[in-house]
Design an enzyme around this catalytic site. Structure first.
Site, PDB file in Angstrom:
ATOM      1  N   SER A 135       0.627  -1.336   0.044  1.00  0.00           N
ATOM      2  CA  SER A 135      -0.007   0.161  -0.233  1.00  0.00           C
ATOM      3  C   SER A 135       1.081   1.314  -0.081  1.00  0.00           C
ATOM      4  CB  SER A 135      -0.802   0.120   1.217  1.00  0.00           C
ATOM      5  OG  SER A 135      -0.460  -0.773   2.247  1.00  0.00           O
ATOM      6  N   HIS A 159      -3.532  -3.443  -5.655  1.00  0.00           N
ATOM      7  CA  HIS A 159      -3.634  -3.008  -4.169  1.00  0.00           C
ATOM      8  C   HIS A 159      -4.742  -3.230  -3.830  1.00  0.00           C
ATOM      9  CE1 HIS A 159      -3.872   0.628  -1.183  1.00  0.00           C
ATOM     10  NE2 HIS A 159      -3.454  -0.555  -0.716  1.00  0.00           N
ATOM     11  N   GLU A 200      -6.644  -0.857  -6.662  1.00  0.00           N
ATOM     12  CA  GLU A 200      -5.933  -0.007  -7.452  1.00  0.00           C
ATOM     13  C   GLU A 200      -4.706  -0.861  -8.208  1.00  0.00           C
ATOM     14  OE1 GLU A 200      -5.399   4.112  -5.011  1.00  0.00           O
ATOM     15  OE2 GLU A 200      -4.321   2.329  -4.160  1.00  0.00           O
ATOM     16  N   ASN A 214      -4.393   6.393  -1.031  1.00  0.00           N
ATOM     17  CA  ASN A 214      -3.297   6.685   0.357  1.00  0.00           C
ATOM     18  C   ASN A 214      -2.837   8.091   0.419  1.00  0.00           C
ATOM     19  OD1 ASN A 214      -4.381   4.523   1.669  1.00  0.00           O
ATOM     20  ND2 ASN A 214      -2.550   3.267   1.269  1.00  0.00           N
TER      21      ASN A 214
END
Ligand code: T1G
Length: 656
Positions: A408, A429, A441, A479
């Site tokens: 991540s 991800h 992702e 993120n």
């Protein structure tokens, strides 16, 4: 063949007019289709040789609903309620032969027919609330007349799709036909010739105890936080039992038109088309994905076991690897427990659970992965550990096998560079729980080959995930934006707000949980470790808020530690005056004076922080389009879909 419009044709056999809607890809009820359908009905009514009519869709879909692309354009006659009313009022029997998905206006067409026959693979729904609207052609008034008010509330206020089997049980369908559907529908139509016709709208709404209706409403609205359409749907379905059909239809239409032009509907339409656009990657046109029948998963912790279940659910064979026999056994038990939960909830049955477990191989031997088409690692998020693993896998898997990292935050380019074939490496991800969260992702590394990326997208679709392609940057799209969201939340603390005020402001906006409650739920230690890692390279001139560091040093690592930004006596979230005192103390230490901050300012700054970071991701080419960023925040970080996403909001400009 009779042509009633470009997309509606007909042919007559044995006195039955078979009306076929052929408007690829989903037979949407565009102006042309409505005109054609209306003309066909008129032709059927006016032609004495025609005794009855059957409506069917060409291809795999019956009717995918109103043409959403026409929303916002001036209405073109005949509007759908007119067509639907003509079907119901027809003096000659009309049978709906539901050959595939019957959604929204498509189901409303079927509800007005005098019989509904479907193929076993057909699916049915009134999903309008997912577009911020309510059914606008009689669905809220005719469906309760067939299934009762509680079941109609469940279907319309949630927009959930039902199978043909469930629709038959509910009373939506009269028949499920596994043989030749058209022939069965024509036979049924012939049977109805001369018989008194049952018009759905003339049926009485089956009486039901108010408790059951209230319970259905409460259940359906439980997850519709801040959304208007589900509540309006409940109101209209309740109305069907209280008002004559004509009044109910008029109220429904007024509500439909009002909601169609609402901000929430505009946002949800944007999200609908954004999801369709996300799968289109410019330079992958015509690039064929590689076949993936067997997936290897390394690491059977929380993420690894979730990924394994997602693959098993998709019919794929899974080889899952752990370092020790004990860990492998624990991992297998974790996977089985996830399947048991699906069994208990009725999502799968015993047979499909056994089938899934039969397709699962668990081992400690990495060499078992030599048969895998794709290997996804979900081991501890440490660069050295992951790189070492990829070097090993590089020597084990087939030359054409693909290696994916579920990291991540780490740099997948660095991991790929350690292998002999970096072109076969990409990031996949997943979001926790990986067997539930739709978002994936798909990280394109510098050297990722086009067909490897295409394979990542194809696997995502097979796993029923929403793939969003992104480039390599720390935290990828989600993120990285979440870090900006966190940063702004902490700036607001120093400026004068408190965690509970910021959370309340964002929850009022539509988030299920405010930022500080989310931080506590996820645990504060991961972000703390990253801040410590970054300390040496942090820009000394950049504003830095150290309140969270002080919390962590005090052992306040979040909910699982019983305290973080809040305290959790018996697991319940409570404001902790110690945190308020710490925040005031850190402000004083920096000579900062708190000021009153409004909820509007909080929301505006949080949204702007996300959109600003989003704009940076676009200019860096990490994200391909703004709508991809919005989809990531909606499907991975709880951004309310009916608000469209931070980029959509920003594009709308400042509120009046
Ligand atoms: N209108 C216009 N375009 C549509 C459409 C629709 N209803 N449905 C799909 N498309 C386009 C989509 O954008 C894509 O285009 C292509 O078709 C393939 O779609 C009065 C007012 C039917 C289950 O909410 O759920 O009726 O990207 O990739 O995965 O009460 O599409 O190729 O250019 O999704 O096979 C209610 C929406 C409308 C159903 C097929 N209906 N559609 O899934 O293909 S409101 C819906 C779907 C209504 C009435 C009210 C799915 C599908 P492009 P796709 P798919």
């Amino acid at each position: 063949m009779l042509a009633f419009s470009d997309n509606v044709h007909g042919r007559v056999s044995d006195g039955i007019l078979l009306i076929e809607i052929d408007h690829p890809p989903v037979n949407a009820l565009s102006a042309g289709v409505r005109k054609g359908l209306f003309a066909a009905l008129k032709h059927g009514a006016d032609t004495s040789a025609i005794e009855a009519m059957v409506i069917v869709g060409a291809g795999k879909v019956f009717i995918g609903g109103a043409d959403i692309r026409e929303f916002g354009q001036p209405p073109t006659e005949p509007i759908l309620p007119t067509v639907v009313a003509a079907i119901e009022a027809s003096a000659k029997p009309v049978v709906a032969a539901i050959n595939g998905a019957a959604l929204g206006g498509g189901l409303e067409v079927a509800l007005a027919a005098h019989r509904r026959i479907a193929s076993p693979t057909a699916t049915l729904a009134l999903p309008e609330v997912k577009l911020g609207i309510v059914p606008g052609a009689g669905g809220t008034q005719r469906l309760p007349r067939l299934v009762g008010v509680p079941a109609a509330i469940d279907l319309i206020a949630t927009g959930r799709t039902v199978s043909a089997e469930e629709a038959l049980k509910l009373g939506v369908l009269d028949q499920v036909q596994s043989g030749a559907l058209k022939a069965a529908a024509i036979a049924e139509a012939q049977l109805l010739v001369g018989a008194p016709l049952t018009r759905t709208g003339e049926r009485a709404v089956p009486p039901g105890p108010i408790e059951a209706i209230d319970a259905a409403a409460t259940k359906a609205l439980a997850r519709s936080r801040g959304q208007t359409a589900p509540q309006e749907a409940v109101r209209l379905v309740r109305l069907s039992a209280e008002q004559p059909l004509a009044n109910g239809l008029a109220e429904e239409r007024e509500t439909f038109l009002r909601l169609r032009d609402s901000d929430q509907a505009a946002a949800l339409r944007y999200v609908f088309f954004a999801e369709r656009a996300a799968a289109k990657v410019a330079d992958l046109e015509g690039v064929a994905p590689r076949a993936v029948e067997t997936i290897g998963v390394v690491g059977m912790g929380l993420m690894g076991s979730g990924i394994a279940v997602a693959a098993l659910d998709a019919g794929i064979t899974v080889v899952a690897v752990e370092q020790s026999g004990d860990a492998a056994a624990k991992g297998r038990a974790r996977i089985e427990a996830l399947l048991d939960r699906a069994l208990q909830s009725g999502r799968i049955d015993d047979a499909s659970k056994s089938d899934r477990m039969a397709r699962l191989v668990t081992t400690t031997d990495l060499h078992t992965l030599s048969a895998a088409d794709l290997v996804i690692e979900a081991v501890f998020d440490d660069l050295a550990v992951k790189t070492e693993l990829f070097v090993q896998l590089d020597g084990i898997v087939r030359a054409d096998a693909i290696l994916a990292t579920n990291t991540s935050y780490l740099d997948p380019d660095a991991i790929a560079a350690a292998t002999t074939r970096p072109e076969r490496v990409l990031g996949l991800h997943f979001f926790s729980p990986a067997n539930v969260m739709r978002l994936l992702e798909v990280v394109r590394c510098v050297r990722t080959a086009p067909d490897v990326l295409a394979t990542g997208l194809a696997v995502a679709k097979k796993l029923r995930k929403l793939p969003i392609v992104c480039g390599v940057t720390e935290g990828f799209i989600g993120n990285r934006i979440f870090s900006a969201y966190r940063r702004e939340a902490e700036f607001l603390l120093e400026d004068g707000a408190l965690p509970q005020q910021i959370d309340a402001a964002m929850e009022a906006y539509g988030f299920a949980m405010g930022p500080f409650a989310v931080f506590d739920l996820a645990g504060l230690e991961i972000a703390w470790a990253r801040r410590k890692r970054q300390a040496a390279t942090r820009d000394p001139k950049a504003r830095y808020v150290d309140i969270a560091d002080h919390l962590c040093e005090a052992g306040r690592l979040g909910m699982k530690a019983g305290r973080g930004w809040y305290r959790y006596p018996d697991g319940k979230r409570e404001i902790d005056p110690e945190v308020t005192a710490l925040i005031e103390q850190r402000r004083a230490a920096k000579g900062l004076v708190a000021r009153t901050i409004s909820d509007d300012e909080i929301r505006q700054r949080m949204l702007t922080a996300m959109a600003t970071e989003g704009a940076a991701l676009l200019s860096e080419g990490i994200a391909a389009r703004a709508s991809d960023i919005d989809l990531v925040m909606i499907n991975g970080y709880g951004f309310p879909a009916h608000m469209g996403g931070p980029m959509f909001e920003q594009a709308k400009g400042p509120k009046a």
